[in-house]
Design a protein around this motif. Structure first.
Motif, PDB file in Angstrom:
ATOM      1  N   VAL A  93       0.847  -1.201   0.000  1.00 11.72           N
ATOM      2  CA  VAL A  93       0.000   0.000   0.000  1.00 11.72           C
ATOM      3  C   VAL A  93       0.881   1.250   0.000  1.00 11.72           C
ATOM      4  N   HIS A 111      -4.527  -2.813  -3.839  1.00  7.32           N
ATOM      5  CA  HIS A 111      -3.074  -2.839  -3.681  1.00  7.32           C
ATOM      6  C   HIS A 111      -2.631  -4.095  -2.941  1.00  7.32           C
ATOM      7  N   LEU A 156      -1.395   6.840   0.127  1.00 11.27           N
ATOM      8  CA  LEU A 156      -2.773   6.397   0.328  1.00 11.27           C
ATOM      9  C   LEU A 156      -3.078   6.223   1.817  1.00 11.27           C
ATOM     10  N   VAL A 157      -2.113   5.715   2.569  1.00 12.76           N
ATOM     11  CA  VAL A 157      -2.290   5.574   4.015  1.00 12.76           C
ATOM     12  C   VAL A 157      -2.565   6.937   4.642  1.00 12.76           C
ATOM     13  N   GLN A 197     -11.335   4.960  -1.462  1.00 18.31           N
ATOM     14  CA  GLN A 197      -9.991   4.784  -0.910  1.00 18.31           C
ATOM     15  C   GLN A 197      -9.780   3.371  -0.386  1.00 18.31           C
ATOM     16  N   LYS A 198     -10.793   2.806   0.247  1.00 14.51           N
ATOM     17  CA  LYS A 198     -10.651   1.459   0.791  1.00 14.51           C
ATOM     18  C   LYS A 198     -10.672   0.407  -0.319  1.00 14.51           C
ATOM     19  N   TYR A 203      -7.148   0.596  -1.524  1.00 15.48           N
ATOM     20  CA  TYR A 203      -6.317  -0.057  -0.513  1.00 15.48           C
ATOM     21  C   TYR A 203      -6.361  -1.577  -0.686  1.00 15.48           C
TER      22      TYR A 203
END
Length: 503
Positions: free
Chosen positions: A101, A149, A105-106, A142-143, A146
């Motif tokens: 990830v 990835h 993004l985190v 976003q999830k 995530y």
């Protein structure tokens, strides 16, 4: 334990040092999260989102550093003991997921969740889903990214579920929830068709200051370690922290003192698990709880098997009457029936009874799974939510606040979390059955307010293991059996058949 056994293993010691540093950064972020939900002024969000985002980035960078991979590779080829092997297994799993990830993004997810919290609060207060919808849509996107990835070939919801329960598998969750739905719905229908009504003995206003004192009485009775914890209020009750600082929150309703009491007992269960983790392993996987099925089993074992028992109310009813003299005429049986009443019209999950509670979970599970898989859009959520409530619970929310905005979890980006509530309830029944076998006079001890032996049993069989075992291994170590819903369903049928005079 593991630290002493590895005294001569330089690579292992270096790995532990790195892991502890990461844990401390995450724990600091956790305190900022607690502060934001409990005491932070409303205007603090812009700075807090940056603070939490920075800490998330630091933790991610530390975990994904090349040195971590090199240490893990080196240790994979060494002859490790069981505890060392468990630590390497847990760190390896986190490392492999995290390295896939991007750090950017985190940070984005952390920033979005910090900003989402006040928007969720406002949307709930204003009863307006549209206030929260744009941020929810952003979090869903976003999830999904995530999850892609981490494993582009897997169902994204399955990837997210593994963040909260990495070892039981999504198939286990689906099978359990399907079985609960199929076997509890007929029981709930029979209860609703019965002539028995379990009325609550509360009819009036119960001030929140006195309710708070009552909650503190409960925590005292159960054995909460105030030296390592505290009680506060929050819009959505939760517990968080470490074995040295495990905090509890609850909320109060002036018309329903039982709600706050049961919420307090529930969060105590989480906190006592956290407080029971081994001090000497703080910051390592051996000093961390075994994911959310195990964690939820501890809150539900105290809430349902202790807090909803006759024996507990034989002990605690005098304290309730002392705080609220207008319930002086209530009997143990009155309170026992009140805390175990199956509601016909309850819309709120955290206030639900033991049986319909799982239908609340099924609704959330099905909706968030469809959201993450792209089968529905965010704008579809309120109507779909209401339709599913009508289908599974026979009631329909009139507002978004009592419907799809009631839970805080999606504002945290916590997709995949909800199934663990039911899995934990099922495990709680299995653990309690084993505890009764090992402690034959457990009911008498509860009746007498003696909880030390039960605490010790839970600590020895669950808490002190940290992440030494995988979830399925821990269940077998604690109970001698594989994970099964049999104990919960037998318990539910026996208890509620007696309460409602079912044949």
């Amino acid at each position: 334990m593991a630290t002493e056994a590895a005294a001569e293993n330089a690579a292992y010691e270096e790995l532990l040092d790195n892991v502890k540093r990461i844990s401390n950064v995450k724990n600091a972020a956790g305190i900022l999260g607690w502060d934001q939900e409990v005491v932070m002024p409303e205007g603090g969000t812009p700075a807090r989102s940056q603070q939490r985002s920075a800490l998330s980035a630091i933790a991610h960078e530390l975990l994904t550093d090349d040195e971590m991979g090199e240490l893990l590779d080196e240790l994979e080829s060494q002859d490790l003991d069981d505890e060392q092997t468990a630590v390497v297994r847990e760190v390896r799993r986190e490392y492999e997921r995290a390295t896939r990830v991007p750090g950017e993004l985190v940070e984005e997810i952390s920033r979005t969740t910090s900003e989402a919290l006040p928007q969720w609060k406002e949307a709930k207060a204003e009863d307006d889903f549209s206030i929260f919808a744009p941020t929810l849509e952003k979090l869903v996107e976003q999830k999904r990214e995530y999850a892609e990835h981490i494993d582009p070939d897997k169902d994204p919801y399955e990837v997210l579920f593994a963040d909260y329960e990495p070892y039981l598998g999504i198939e286990t969750a689906e099978e359990m929830l399907t079985r609960l739905r199929d076997e509890l719905v007929p029981l709930i229908d029979s209860i609703r068709e019965s002539d028995v009504e379990l009325a609550a003995p509360f009819d009036g206003t119960y001030d929140t200051d006195t309710q708070e004192q009552l909650s503190r009485d409960i925590l005292d009775t159960l054995g909460y370690d105030w030296n390592r914890g505290r009680l506060d209020t929050a819009p959505h009750p939760f517990s968080s922290g470490t074995q040295f600082d495990a905090r509890v929150t609850t909320r109060f309703d002036e018309s329903d003192p039982l709600g706050a009491m049961m919420s307090t007992i529930h969060e105590f269960g989480h906190a006592t698990y956290t407080q029971g983790l081994p001090d000497e392993e703080y910051g390592t996987p051996l000093g961390q709880s075994r994911d959310l099925t195990a964690h939820e089993s501890q809150s539900r074992i105290w809430e349902n098997h202790v807090g909803r028992s006759r024996a507990f109310w034989e002990r605690f009813l005098p304290a309730l009457k002392e705080r609220f003299p207008d319930v002086e005429d209530a009997s143990v049986e009155d309170i026992y029936k009140a805390v175990n009443r199956v509601y016909e019209d309850n819309l709120i999950r955290v206030e639900a009874d033991e049986l319909t509670y799982h239908m609340h979970i099924v609704v959330r599970f099905e909706i968030e799974k469809a959201l993450i898989r792209g089968e529905i859009e965010v704008e579809d959520v309120p109507e779909l939510w209401n339709d599913k409530y009508e289908e599974y619970l026979g009631i329909r929310p009139d507002t978004d606040s009592e419907g799809c905005l009631q839970d805080i979890h999606w504002s945290h980006g916590s997709f995949g979390y909800f199934p663990t509530y039911s899995l934990g309830s099922v495990l709680a029944a299995q653990l309690y059955a084993k505890a009764e076998e090992d402690i034959p006079d457990l009911e008498d001890q509860i009746r007498n307010g003696e909880f030390d032996e039960f605490h010790d049993w839970l600590t020895s069989n669950v808490h002190q293991h940290g992440c030494l075992y995988t979830t399925d291994e821990l269940i077998e170590v604690a109970t001698g059996e594989e994970f099964t819903a049999d104990y919960f369903l037998n318990y539910a049928n026996e208890k509620y058949s007696e309460l409602y005079d079912l044949e």
